[in-house]
Design a protein around this motif. Structure first.
Motif, short mmCIF file in Angstrom:
data_model
loop_
_atom_site.label_atom_id
_atom_site.label_comp_id
_atom_site.label_asym_id
_atom_site.label_seq_id
_atom_site.Cartn_x
_atom_site.Cartn_y
_atom_site.Cartn_z
N ALA A 130 -5.88 -5.94 3.87
CA ALA A 130 -5.59 -4.57 3.34
C ALA A 130 -4.49 -3.98 4.37
O ALA A 130 -4.40 -4.26 5.50
CB ALA A 130 -6.76 -3.67 3.01
N GLU A 131 -3.83 -2.95 3.66
CA GLU A 131 -2.63 -2.48 4.43
C GLU A 131 -3.42 -0.96 4.83
O GLU A 131 -2.54 -0.36 5.81
CB GLU A 131 -1.47 -2.15 3.63
CG GLU A 131 -0.99 -3.46 3.27
CD GLU A 131 0.05 -3.34 1.99
OE1 GLU A 131 1.34 -3.28 2.20
OE2 GLU A 131 -0.55 -3.64 0.96
N GLY A 132 -4.33 -0.50 4.45
CA GLY A 132 -4.98 0.89 4.95
C GLY A 132 -6.14 1.13 4.42
O GLY A 132 -6.71 0.23 3.58
N VAL A 133 -6.60 2.27 4.83
CA VAL A 133 -7.95 2.83 4.18
C VAL A 133 -7.77 4.14 3.71
O VAL A 133 -6.68 4.99 4.30
CB VAL A 133 -9.15 2.73 5.40
CG1 VAL A 133 -9.37 1.56 5.65
CG2 VAL A 133 -8.50 3.59 6.61
N TRP A 134 -8.33 4.39 2.75
CA TRP A 134 -8.11 5.81 2.14
C TRP A 134 -9.34 6.54 1.85
O TRP A 134 -10.44 5.76 1.86
CB TRP A 134 -7.42 5.85 0.79
CG TRP A 134 -7.92 5.14 -0.35
CD1 TRP A 134 -7.92 4.14 -0.68
CD2 TRP A 134 -8.69 5.99 -1.44
NE1 TRP A 134 -8.72 3.76 -2.17
CE2 TRP A 134 -8.99 4.96 -2.43
CE3 TRP A 134 -8.95 7.37 -1.70
CZ2 TRP A 134 -9.82 5.35 -3.46
CZ3 TRP A 134 -9.76 7.74 -2.80
CH2 TRP A 134 -10.15 6.81 -3.79
N LEU A 135 -9.38 7.74 1.63
CA LEU A 135 -10.74 8.43 1.13
C LEU A 135 -10.54 9.63 0.27
O LEU A 135 -9.27 10.26 0.58
CB LEU A 135 -11.56 8.71 2.49
CG LEU A 135 -10.77 9.39 3.82
CD1 LEU A 135 -10.67 11.13 3.58
CD2 LEU A 135 -11.23 9.10 5.17
N VAL A 167 0.72 2.23 -0.20
CA VAL A 167 0.71 0.86 0.05
C VAL A 167 0.00 0.16 -0.93
O VAL A 167 -0.70 0.91 -1.91
CB VAL A 167 -0.02 0.22 1.24
CG1 VAL A 167 0.85 0.84 2.59
CG2 VAL A 167 -1.58 1.03 1.35
N ALA A 168 0.29 -1.27 -1.39
CA ALA A 168 -0.28 -1.83 -2.62
C ALA A 168 -1.70 -1.91 -2.63
O ALA A 168 -2.54 -2.02 -3.42
CB ALA A 168 0.45 -3.16 -2.69
N ARG A 169 -2.37 -2.15 -1.23
CA ARG A 169 -3.81 -2.57 -1.37
C ARG A 169 -4.30 -1.74 -0.03
O ARG A 169 -4.13 -1.94 1.15
CB ARG A 169 -4.12 -3.87 -1.22
CG ARG A 169 -5.47 -4.23 -1.18
CD ARG A 169 -5.86 -5.76 -1.36
NE ARG A 169 -7.11 -5.92 -1.28
CZ ARG A 169 -7.59 -6.61 -0.25
NH1 ARG A 169 -6.91 -7.32 0.61
NH2 ARG A 169 -8.96 -6.72 -0.15
N ALA A 170 -5.01 -0.66 -0.26
CA ALA A 170 -6.03 -0.13 0.71
C ALA A 170 -7.38 0.02 0.37
O ALA A 170 -7.89 -0.06 -0.83
CB ALA A 170 -5.46 1.39 0.98
N LEU A 171 -8.39 0.03 1.34
CA LEU A 171 -9.65 -0.13 0.99
C LEU A 171 -10.12 1.33 1.22
O LEU A 171 -9.76 2.25 1.86
CB LEU A 171 -10.61 -0.94 1.96
CG LEU A 171 -10.28 -2.49 1.85
CD1 LEU A 171 -11.48 -3.25 2.65
CD2 LEU A 171 -10.26 -3.08 0.34
N GLU A 172 -11.33 1.74 0.35
CA GLU A 172 -11.57 3.18 0.35
C GLU A 172 -13.15 3.18 1.26
O GLU A 172 -13.76 2.54 1.15
CB GLU A 172 -12.35 3.65 -1.15
CG GLU A 172 -12.85 5.00 -1.18
CD GLU A 172 -13.16 5.54 -2.35
OE1 GLU A 172 -13.33 4.60 -3.35
OE2 GLU A 172 -13.71 6.65 -2.61
N LEU A 173 -12.97 4.46 2.26
CA LEU A 173 -13.89 4.71 3.07
C LEU A 173 -14.90 5.62 1.85
O LEU A 173 -14.59 6.76 1.90
CB LEU A 173 -13.59 5.14 4.42
CG LEU A 173 -12.71 4.73 5.15
CD1 LEU A 173 -12.78 5.28 6.56
CD2 LEU A 173 -13.27 3.23 5.22
N HIS A 174 -15.78 5.17 1.32
CA HIS A 174 -16.25 6.06 0.33
C HIS A 174 -17.34 7.00 0.97
O HIS A 174 -17.58 8.10 0.43
CB HIS A 174 -17.09 5.22 -0.64
CG HIS A 174 -17.72 5.84 -1.77
ND1 HIS A 174 -19.10 5.93 -2.24
CD2 HIS A 174 -17.18 6.85 -2.68
CE1 HIS A 174 -19.18 6.64 -3.32
NE2 HIS A 174 -18.24 7.45 -3.56
N GLN A 175 -18.05 6.71 1.99
CA GLN A 175 -18.87 7.50 2.76
C GLN A 175 -18.43 7.34 4.39
O GLN A 175 -18.41 6.24 4.89
CB GLN A 175 -20.43 7.24 2.35
CG GLN A 175 -20.67 7.34 0.91
CD GLN A 175 -22.01 6.88 0.51
OE1 GLN A 175 -22.45 5.95 1.35
NE2 GLN A 175 -22.39 7.10 -0.86
#
Ligand SMILES: CC(C)(COP(=O)(O)OP(=O)(O)OC[C@H]1O[C@@H](n2cnc3c(N)ncnc32)[C@H](O)[C@@H]1OP(=O)(O)O)[C@@H](O)C(=O)NCCC(=O)NCCS
Length: 179
Positions: free
Chosen positions: A126-131, A89-97
């Protein structure tokens, strides 16, 4: 257990609690896999009060804190940065921890944090979260799979002189909730 859990955005007054959770959880999970010097440096770089305080002030960063009653038991740090090309997806936020106190794990708190972070990402349009997660950490990989994350790639993670293989995973904001 999860009935007594609440999640809220963390602020400056929570920095000591975030630091304590990060130290205890990272140390318990990764001590036996890391060189002692690398472990100490990583704890300082990412979980010291100074480091957390500095991250909290950066644009696009947010800490969500899990409380059991009024005791802080876990947190997740969300940030917006460069996402890997494999995220579909174009925009996902990161679960950094994502860190839960060792004696509080396996009661659904990680899932509650992931859901809250996913809701936060949705609110931020945002469209998703990634890690990224070390492939040798089955406790974490299993947890993310359980809550609907899909592996889409790999990336290097450096800890001191060592390089580890991380899995890149993502979940859409529409994913099924943990409860
Ligand atoms: C990953 C972590 C945040 C999960 O938190 P949690 O509160 O235990 O998560 P939940 O209770 O919601 O989910 C539990 C699921 O995670 C997986 N899991 C958790 N601990 C596990 C373990 N020791 N072995 C195997 N799977 C495990 C399982 O899929 C489990 O589901 P199950 O109990 O139905 O089998 C927690 O284990 C933790 O803080 N670990 C140390 C820090 C870390 O590695 N963080 C991730 C960095 S990417």
């Amino acid at each position: 257990m999860t009935a007594s859990i609440s999640i809220r955005e963390a602020g400056v007054a929570d920095v000591a609690a975030l630091s304590a959770i990060g130290h205890a959880s990272f140390h318990a999970a990764y001590e036996k896999w890391s060189e002692p010097d690398d472990l100490v440096a990583h704890l300082e770089d990412f979980f010291s009060e100074v480091a957390i305080h500095a991250s909290m002030r950066l644009p696009g960063y947010c800490y969500l804190l899990a409380l059991n009653g009024d005791v802080a038991v876990g947190f997740t740090k969300i940030r917006e940065g460069t996402q890997p090309d494999e995220i579909p997806v174009a925009r996902a936020l990161e679960l950094h921890q994502v860190y839960v106190m060792p004696d509080q794990q396996r009661f659904g708190i990680g899932g509650r944090l992931i859901d809250a972070a996913t809701r936060y990402a949705h609110e931020q349009s945002a469209e998703g979260v990634w890690l990224s997660v070390w492939e040798g950490a089955p406790w974490a990989v299993n947890c993310y799979r359980k809550y609907g994350f899909e592996q889409v790639g790999t990336m290097d993670f450096k800890l001191g002189k060592a390089t580890y293989n991380d899995l890149v995973m993502w979940r859409p904001v529409t994913a099924q909730k943990s409860e």
